[in-house]
Design an enzyme around this catalytic site. Structure first.
Site, PDB file in Angstrom:
ATOM      1  N   ARG A 106       0.940  -1.362  -0.029  1.00 49.25           N
ATOM      2  CA  ARG A 106      -0.029   0.005   0.087  1.00 49.25           C
ATOM      3  C   ARG A 106       0.904   1.208   0.071  1.00 49.25           C
ATOM      4  O   ARG A 106       2.041   1.014  -0.047  1.00 49.25           O
ATOM      5  CB  ARG A 106      -0.890  -0.054   1.245  1.00 49.25           C
TER       6      ARG A 106
ATOM      7  N   GLU B 206       2.487   3.082   1.657  1.00 51.53           N
ATOM      8  CA  GLU B 206       3.185   3.264   3.003  1.00 51.53           C
ATOM      9  C   GLU B 206       4.555   2.922   3.015  1.00 51.53           C
ATOM     10  O   GLU B 206       5.547   3.841   2.595  1.00 51.53           O
ATOM     11  CB  GLU B 206       2.412   2.340   3.973  1.00 51.53           C
TER      12      GLU B 206
ATOM     13  N   HIS C 284       3.200  -8.213   6.189  1.00 50.52           N
ATOM     14  CA  HIS C 284       3.658  -7.234   7.239  1.00 50.52           C
ATOM     15  C   HIS C 284       4.455  -8.164   8.246  1.00 50.52           C
ATOM     16  O   HIS C 284       4.042  -9.137   8.896  1.00 50.52           O
ATOM     17  CB  HIS C 284       2.625  -6.873   8.172  1.00 50.52           C
TER      18      HIS C 284
ATOM     19  N   GLU D  24      -0.638  -8.325   8.700  1.00 55.24           N
ATOM     20  CA  GLU D  24      -0.707  -7.131   9.583  1.00 55.24           C
ATOM     21  C   GLU D  24      -1.367  -7.420  10.567  1.00 55.24           C
ATOM     22  O   GLU D  24      -0.906  -6.846  11.831  1.00 55.24           O
ATOM     23  CB  GLU D  24      -1.071  -5.829   8.774  1.00 55.24           C
TER      24      GLU D  24
HETATM   25  C1  BGC Z   1       2.219   0.678   9.921  1.00 53.83           C
HETATM   26  C2  BGC Z   1       2.940  -0.080  10.880  1.00 53.83           C
HETATM   27  C3  BGC Z   1       3.396   0.801  11.904  1.00 53.83           C
HETATM   28  C4  BGC Z   1       2.269   1.774  12.415  1.00 53.83           C
HETATM   29  C5  BGC Z   1       2.162   2.642  13.694  1.00 53.83           C
HETATM   30  C6  BGC Z   1       1.381   1.625  10.302  1.00 53.83           C
HETATM   31  O1  BGC Z   1       0.701   2.267   9.331  1.00 53.83           O
HETATM   32  O2  BGC Z   1       2.001  -0.178   8.625  1.00 53.83           O
HETATM   33  O3  BGC Z   1       3.378  -1.260  10.787  1.00 53.83           O
HETATM   34  O4  BGC Z   1       4.125   0.532  12.886  1.00 53.83           O
HETATM   35  O5  BGC Z   1       1.573   2.347  11.337  1.00 53.83           O
HETATM   36  O6  BGC Z   1       1.236   2.417  14.254  1.00 53.83           O
END
Ligand code: BGC
Length: 930
Positions: free
Chosen positions: A514, A516, A804, A780
């Site tokens: 995604r 991120e 994840h 995740e």
């Molecule tokens: C990520 C996590 C990260 C978190 C913080 C998310 O969007 O994918 O793995 O640690 O944000 O809470």
């Protein structure tokens, strides 16, 4: 049988001959043991690295040899300026002489000053425990990069593509890639040719029609304002007498493209975090046989253009119009008259250094396992596992045909890919055919996290080989093996490794699919030790720690992710920022790396001061973003608890770090701090009956693992954790932070069956639940998906990654406790073998290739007996913990322990016997009733 007198005499004579003969044989050969020969030479953790910029590099090697108790007593290293000198044993740059030492790693070069743009050759020999001298190792090699400012002559150049000021939130700005080229002539015999190159953006270097090297995503992601990495390639064999051509394709990459969730949450900037226009810089150093030297560097005499790569963005995807190819543009003889003069940019302000690790590579090619056609003309290719990388397209058809590739991790019930969880990552690649026979294409500047490729616009019906999965990663998960009687757990192990490969992508990303793909520090710290078991991550994590150090906030906190491209204040969180201490500590623990501790130390101290400042009476509050025990289910642990407990853990680790670095006063200071935190913490959070005030699984797990329970209450706390898990039907209620610590705390306090029950659990929430639902990766969320819930729930659509690594942190428990391989000091020189043996499984076999060699440990039940086999590498020792009350019941091989002189019993108590062994293979058997 009756013995006659004659046969009796004969027998006596035979025995005498045998004895005599045997004595002679043993007298001739007994003292000679196999030689221990050094292998797998590494410089700065890398095999024959090119262009390094570490001025006193560190060496390492591995030793192999038969027998028990084998070790190195001394070594000699030779470093030479030429292969020939090395062959003739001339250490003209460094001859360490015979050094009495057991060390086989972290050995610091101590010869002449190393010279810029120069090759070095080295080898090592060792003396074993009986002073037997080994052969010289096979030669190793490294080269020094450009070390001085004056060495750099190249200019940063680019092609002007204009700038489209489209509305930044509602439409994408995806400029084309830029092409740069230069023809040059070689008229003399070349002795050595090296190319140094980098880009602000991403680049692919080309020479005489070929890609140089096999890297993807060069030069890697750093905070480009602080430092930029460059690459070095030996091209001696690729340049030719006469005409040559060098070129580069460059794209926005992390420098100028879309990064992370910026567009999603509408930050002020959504792209161009470091600069607007990507640019390339490189120089070719040619040394001729006649002793002269020439440098060909990027400047305004190069030529620039646009080309077939029309869009190139890491998150959004790539578009390639093959009709716009400049055929032969990177070969000599190409007519570049229609090309432009490149734009020249000024040097960036930060440091220019060699990348400390290896770049992303294609580690595997995947053939699709299936094609489906959920709608006419929409083909879905299933690549069999959820990975990170790209799809190679093979297609034949009329010019102008547009084939579109989209990517998904899972399928919806109608058989189409789910893309909602990609959020604003467009993740779409387009190829427009030139219409000339079979066309094969791979994008260069984008990647996706996927198992399924949706192909539309394909001319005709594609066959299975129309798509090949190109798996990309910075690492290979080949450091360990794991096998147990419970098949689900074997799949889980594979899924953990797949997900680690998918996310160790120049930095440890949270997820590959995604919008991120950031180096989230909480995920990285919780998974760090697991990562080390599965792969050699020494140089990868060294690179990440530089990113983390560069990203440290001015006030001392480490940020939520590194590199940190956004300009947002207060981006830190307990258990995320603590990565700044936990990761370097584990670099020492696993690789015996004290240099990285020194490098990080100032920053770590600043971080400790920041925490002290934020604390009241030794309690660090939540603060910052504070995600708590992220993605926990059913129970919530307060953010304050998490903040306070990680502060205690930091103090504990800092005391050990300071001690290792010989900073004894600091060590004492942090020990006192830890005791103060522990006291304040237990007063605030631990009740006199051993319960925590919040009574969640995570609260027990953290406090027990971090040693924050008062000694007299720890057993009670552990019992309460066990009770809670039982009451919860052997299932978790913990998130990113609690889960692995639940496993570690259970094993630390002897609740082995419980730990295995959680490990084997298949009901939600558990690891088995994802495996039973057909996952090939780590999710995740505990409940990312179920077979019956393939339609997009709200949850799936919004934020749900299927790749994840954070919950894969159970690998730490698998190796440390189930297999039982740990280290007492830094770097597995003093190994601890302590498997937790339980009737919950029939057997566990595992191995781990440490920096000191491969350690293996396995155990299995045979009735009420346990058979345990241990392999300890040369030059190390192990303490083996055997759960046995009476040492006289223990056998090694076929003998009682007392008859095996190479084994020392160091301690026995009512729970276990602790044996000390040197290198070699040992098989123990004993009766055991857990
Ligand atoms: C990520 C996590 C990260 C978190 C913080 C998310 O969007 O994918 O793995 O640690 O944000 O809470």
């Amino acid at each position: 049988m009756k013995l006659t007198q004659n046969t009796f005499i004969c027998l006596i004579i035979k025995i005498a001959i045998l004895c005599f003969g045997f004595n002679r044989i043993t007298a001739n050969t007994a003292p000679q043991k196999d030689l221990l020969n050094p292998k797998e030479l590494r410089v700065e953790y890398l095999e024959n690295p090119m262009g390094i910029t570490v001025l006193s590099p560190r060496f390492s090697w591995l030793l192999e040899g038969n027998g028990r108790n084998r070790s190195q007593s001394a070594y000699q290293i030779l470093v030479s300026s030429s292969k020939k000198n090395l062959e003739e044993d001339q250490g003209d740059t460094w001859d360490s002489g015979k050094v009495s030492s057991h060390d086989t790693n972290q050995i610091v070069y101590a010869g002449d000053n190393l010279i810029s743009n120069t090759d070095y050759y080295w080898k090592v020999k060792i003396w074993d425990e009986s002073n037997q001298e080994s052969e010289w190792s096979e030669p190793g090699h490294w080269s020094m990069g450009l070390l001085n400012f004056s060495d750099w002559q190249g200019q940063f150049i680019s092609h002007d593509v204009g700038y489209d000021t489209t509305d930044k939130y509602d439409s994408l700005y995806l400029p084309p890639a830029r092409y740069l080229r230069k023809s040059f002539q070689i008229t003399k015999k070349v002795k050595r040719a090296t190319v140094y190159s980098t880009a602000l953006g991403l680049y692919e270097l080309r020479l005489n029609g070929e890609k140089v090297g096999d890297d993807y995503f060069a030069p890697g992601w750093t905070d480009y304002n602080e430092r930029l990495y460059y690459q070095t390639h030996d091209i001696t064999n690729s340049i030719k007498q006469g005409d040559n051509a060098i070129g580069a394709v460059i794209a926005d990459g992390w420098y100028a493209g879309y990064i992370g969730y910026a567009l999603l949450v509408r930050l002020d900037k959504v792209r161009e975090f470091y600069g607007v226009n990507p640019s390339f810089m490189g120089q070719l150093h040619i040394q001729y046989e006649d002793g002269t030297e020439e440098v060909l560097a990027t400047d305004s005499t190069w030529k620039s253009n646009e080309g077939p790569v029309r869009e190139a963005d890491i998150l959004m995807g790539e578009k390639y119009d093959a009709r716009l190819e400049h055929s032969g543009w990177d070969t000599p003889g190409y007519d570049d008259q229609g090309w432009k003069t490149p734009k020249v940019y000024t040097y960036p302000d930060g440091k220019l250094e060699a990348h400390p690790s290896s770049l992303i590579k294609n580690i595997e090619r995947l053939r699709p396992v299936k094609i489906t056609e959920p709608e006419p003309g929409t083909y879905i290719f299933d690549l069999g596992k959820n990975f990170a990388g790209i799809a190679e397209l093979k297609v034949e058809g009329p010019a102008g045909t547009e084939v579109r590739l989209r990517f998904g991790e899972i399928l919806k019930q109608d058989g189409n890919i789910q893309t909602e969880n990609l959020r604003l990552a467009r993740a779409t690649d387009t190829y427009i055919l030139k219409g000339e026979g079979v066309e094969v294409w791979q994008p260069k500047f984008t990647y996706h996290g996927f198992q399924y490729v949706e192909v539309t616009g394909y001319p005709g019906k594609p066959s299975l080989d129309a798509i090949t999965g190109i798996v990309l990663s910075s690492i290979k998960t080949d450091a360990s093996t794991f096998k147990t009687s419970n098949e689900m757990n074997n799949t889980l192990y594979e899924n953990i490794k797949t997900t680690q490969e998918a996310n160790f992508f120049d930095i440890p990303t949270d997820c590959p699919q995604r919008d991120e793909r950031l180096g989230w520090t909480g995920d990285a710290q919780t998974y760090m030790r697991s990562a080390t078991y599965n792969a050699d991550v020494a140089s990868f994590m060294t690179k990440f720690l530089v990113d983390l150090d560069d990203a440290q906030r001015w006030y001392g906190a480490y940020p939520n992710f590194a590199p940190f491209p956004y300009s947002r204040p207060n981006q830190y969180s307990p258990a995320w920022m603590d990565a700044g201490i936990i990761i370097p500590y584990n670099m020492y623990k696993v690789y015996n790396d004290k240099r990285i501790l020194e490098f990080m130390y100032k920053g770590m101290e600043k971080f400790m001061e920041f925490q002290a400042d934020a604390s009241t009476d030794f309690i660090r509050p939540g603060g910052g973003n504070n995600w708590g025990d992220w993605l926990a289910v059913d129970e919530e642990t307060s953010k304050g608890y998490i903040g306070a407990s990680f502060y205690g853990y930091d103090a504990k680790l800092m005391a050990e770090i300071a001690e290792v670095l010989g900073r004894t006063q600091d060590a004492q200071k942090y020990r006192v701090l830890f005791e103060n935190i522990k006291k304040a913490f237990s007063e605030k959070y631990i009740l006199p009956d051993g319960r925590t005030t919040e009574d969640t699984q995570t609260t027990y797990a953290l406090a027990l693992y971090f040693d924050l329970f008062p000694e007299n209450l720890a057993e009670k706390g552990a019992a309460r954790l066990a009770e809670k898990i039982e009451k919860n039907s052997f299932k978790f209620s913990s998130g990113f932070l609690g889960t692995k610590h639940v496993m570690l705390a259970l094993s630390k306090y002897g609740y082995h069956d419980l730990a295995y029950k959680l490990f084997k659990q298949t009901e939600y929430p558990s690891w088995g639940y994802s495996v039973e639902n057909g996952s090939t990766s780590i999710w995740e969320r505990w409940n990312s998906y179920t077979k019956n819930d393939a339609e997009n729930s709200d949850l799936n659509a919004k934020m749900n990654s299927f790749s994840h690594y954070a919950f894969g942190s159970v690998a730490e428990w698998m190796f440390l406790h189930a297999v039982g391989i740990g280290t007492e000091d830094g770097g597995y020189r003093n190994i601890r073998i302590k498997p937790v043996i339980s009737k919950e499984v029939d057997f566990i076999n595992g191995s781990y290739k440490s920096i000191n060699g491969t350690i293996a440990s396995s155990w299995k039940w045979q009735g009420n007996k346990v058979l345990m086999t241990v392999d300890i590498p040369v030059n190390t020792k192990a303490k083996v913990h055997i759960p046995i009350e009476n040492i006289s019941d223990l056998r090694e091989g076929n003998k009682k322990l007392a008859k095996v002189p190479s084994i020392k019993v160091v301690a026995t108590n009512e729970k276990e016997a602790i044996l000390e062994i040197g290198s070699g293979t040992y098989s123990f058997s004993f009766k055991y009733a857990p």
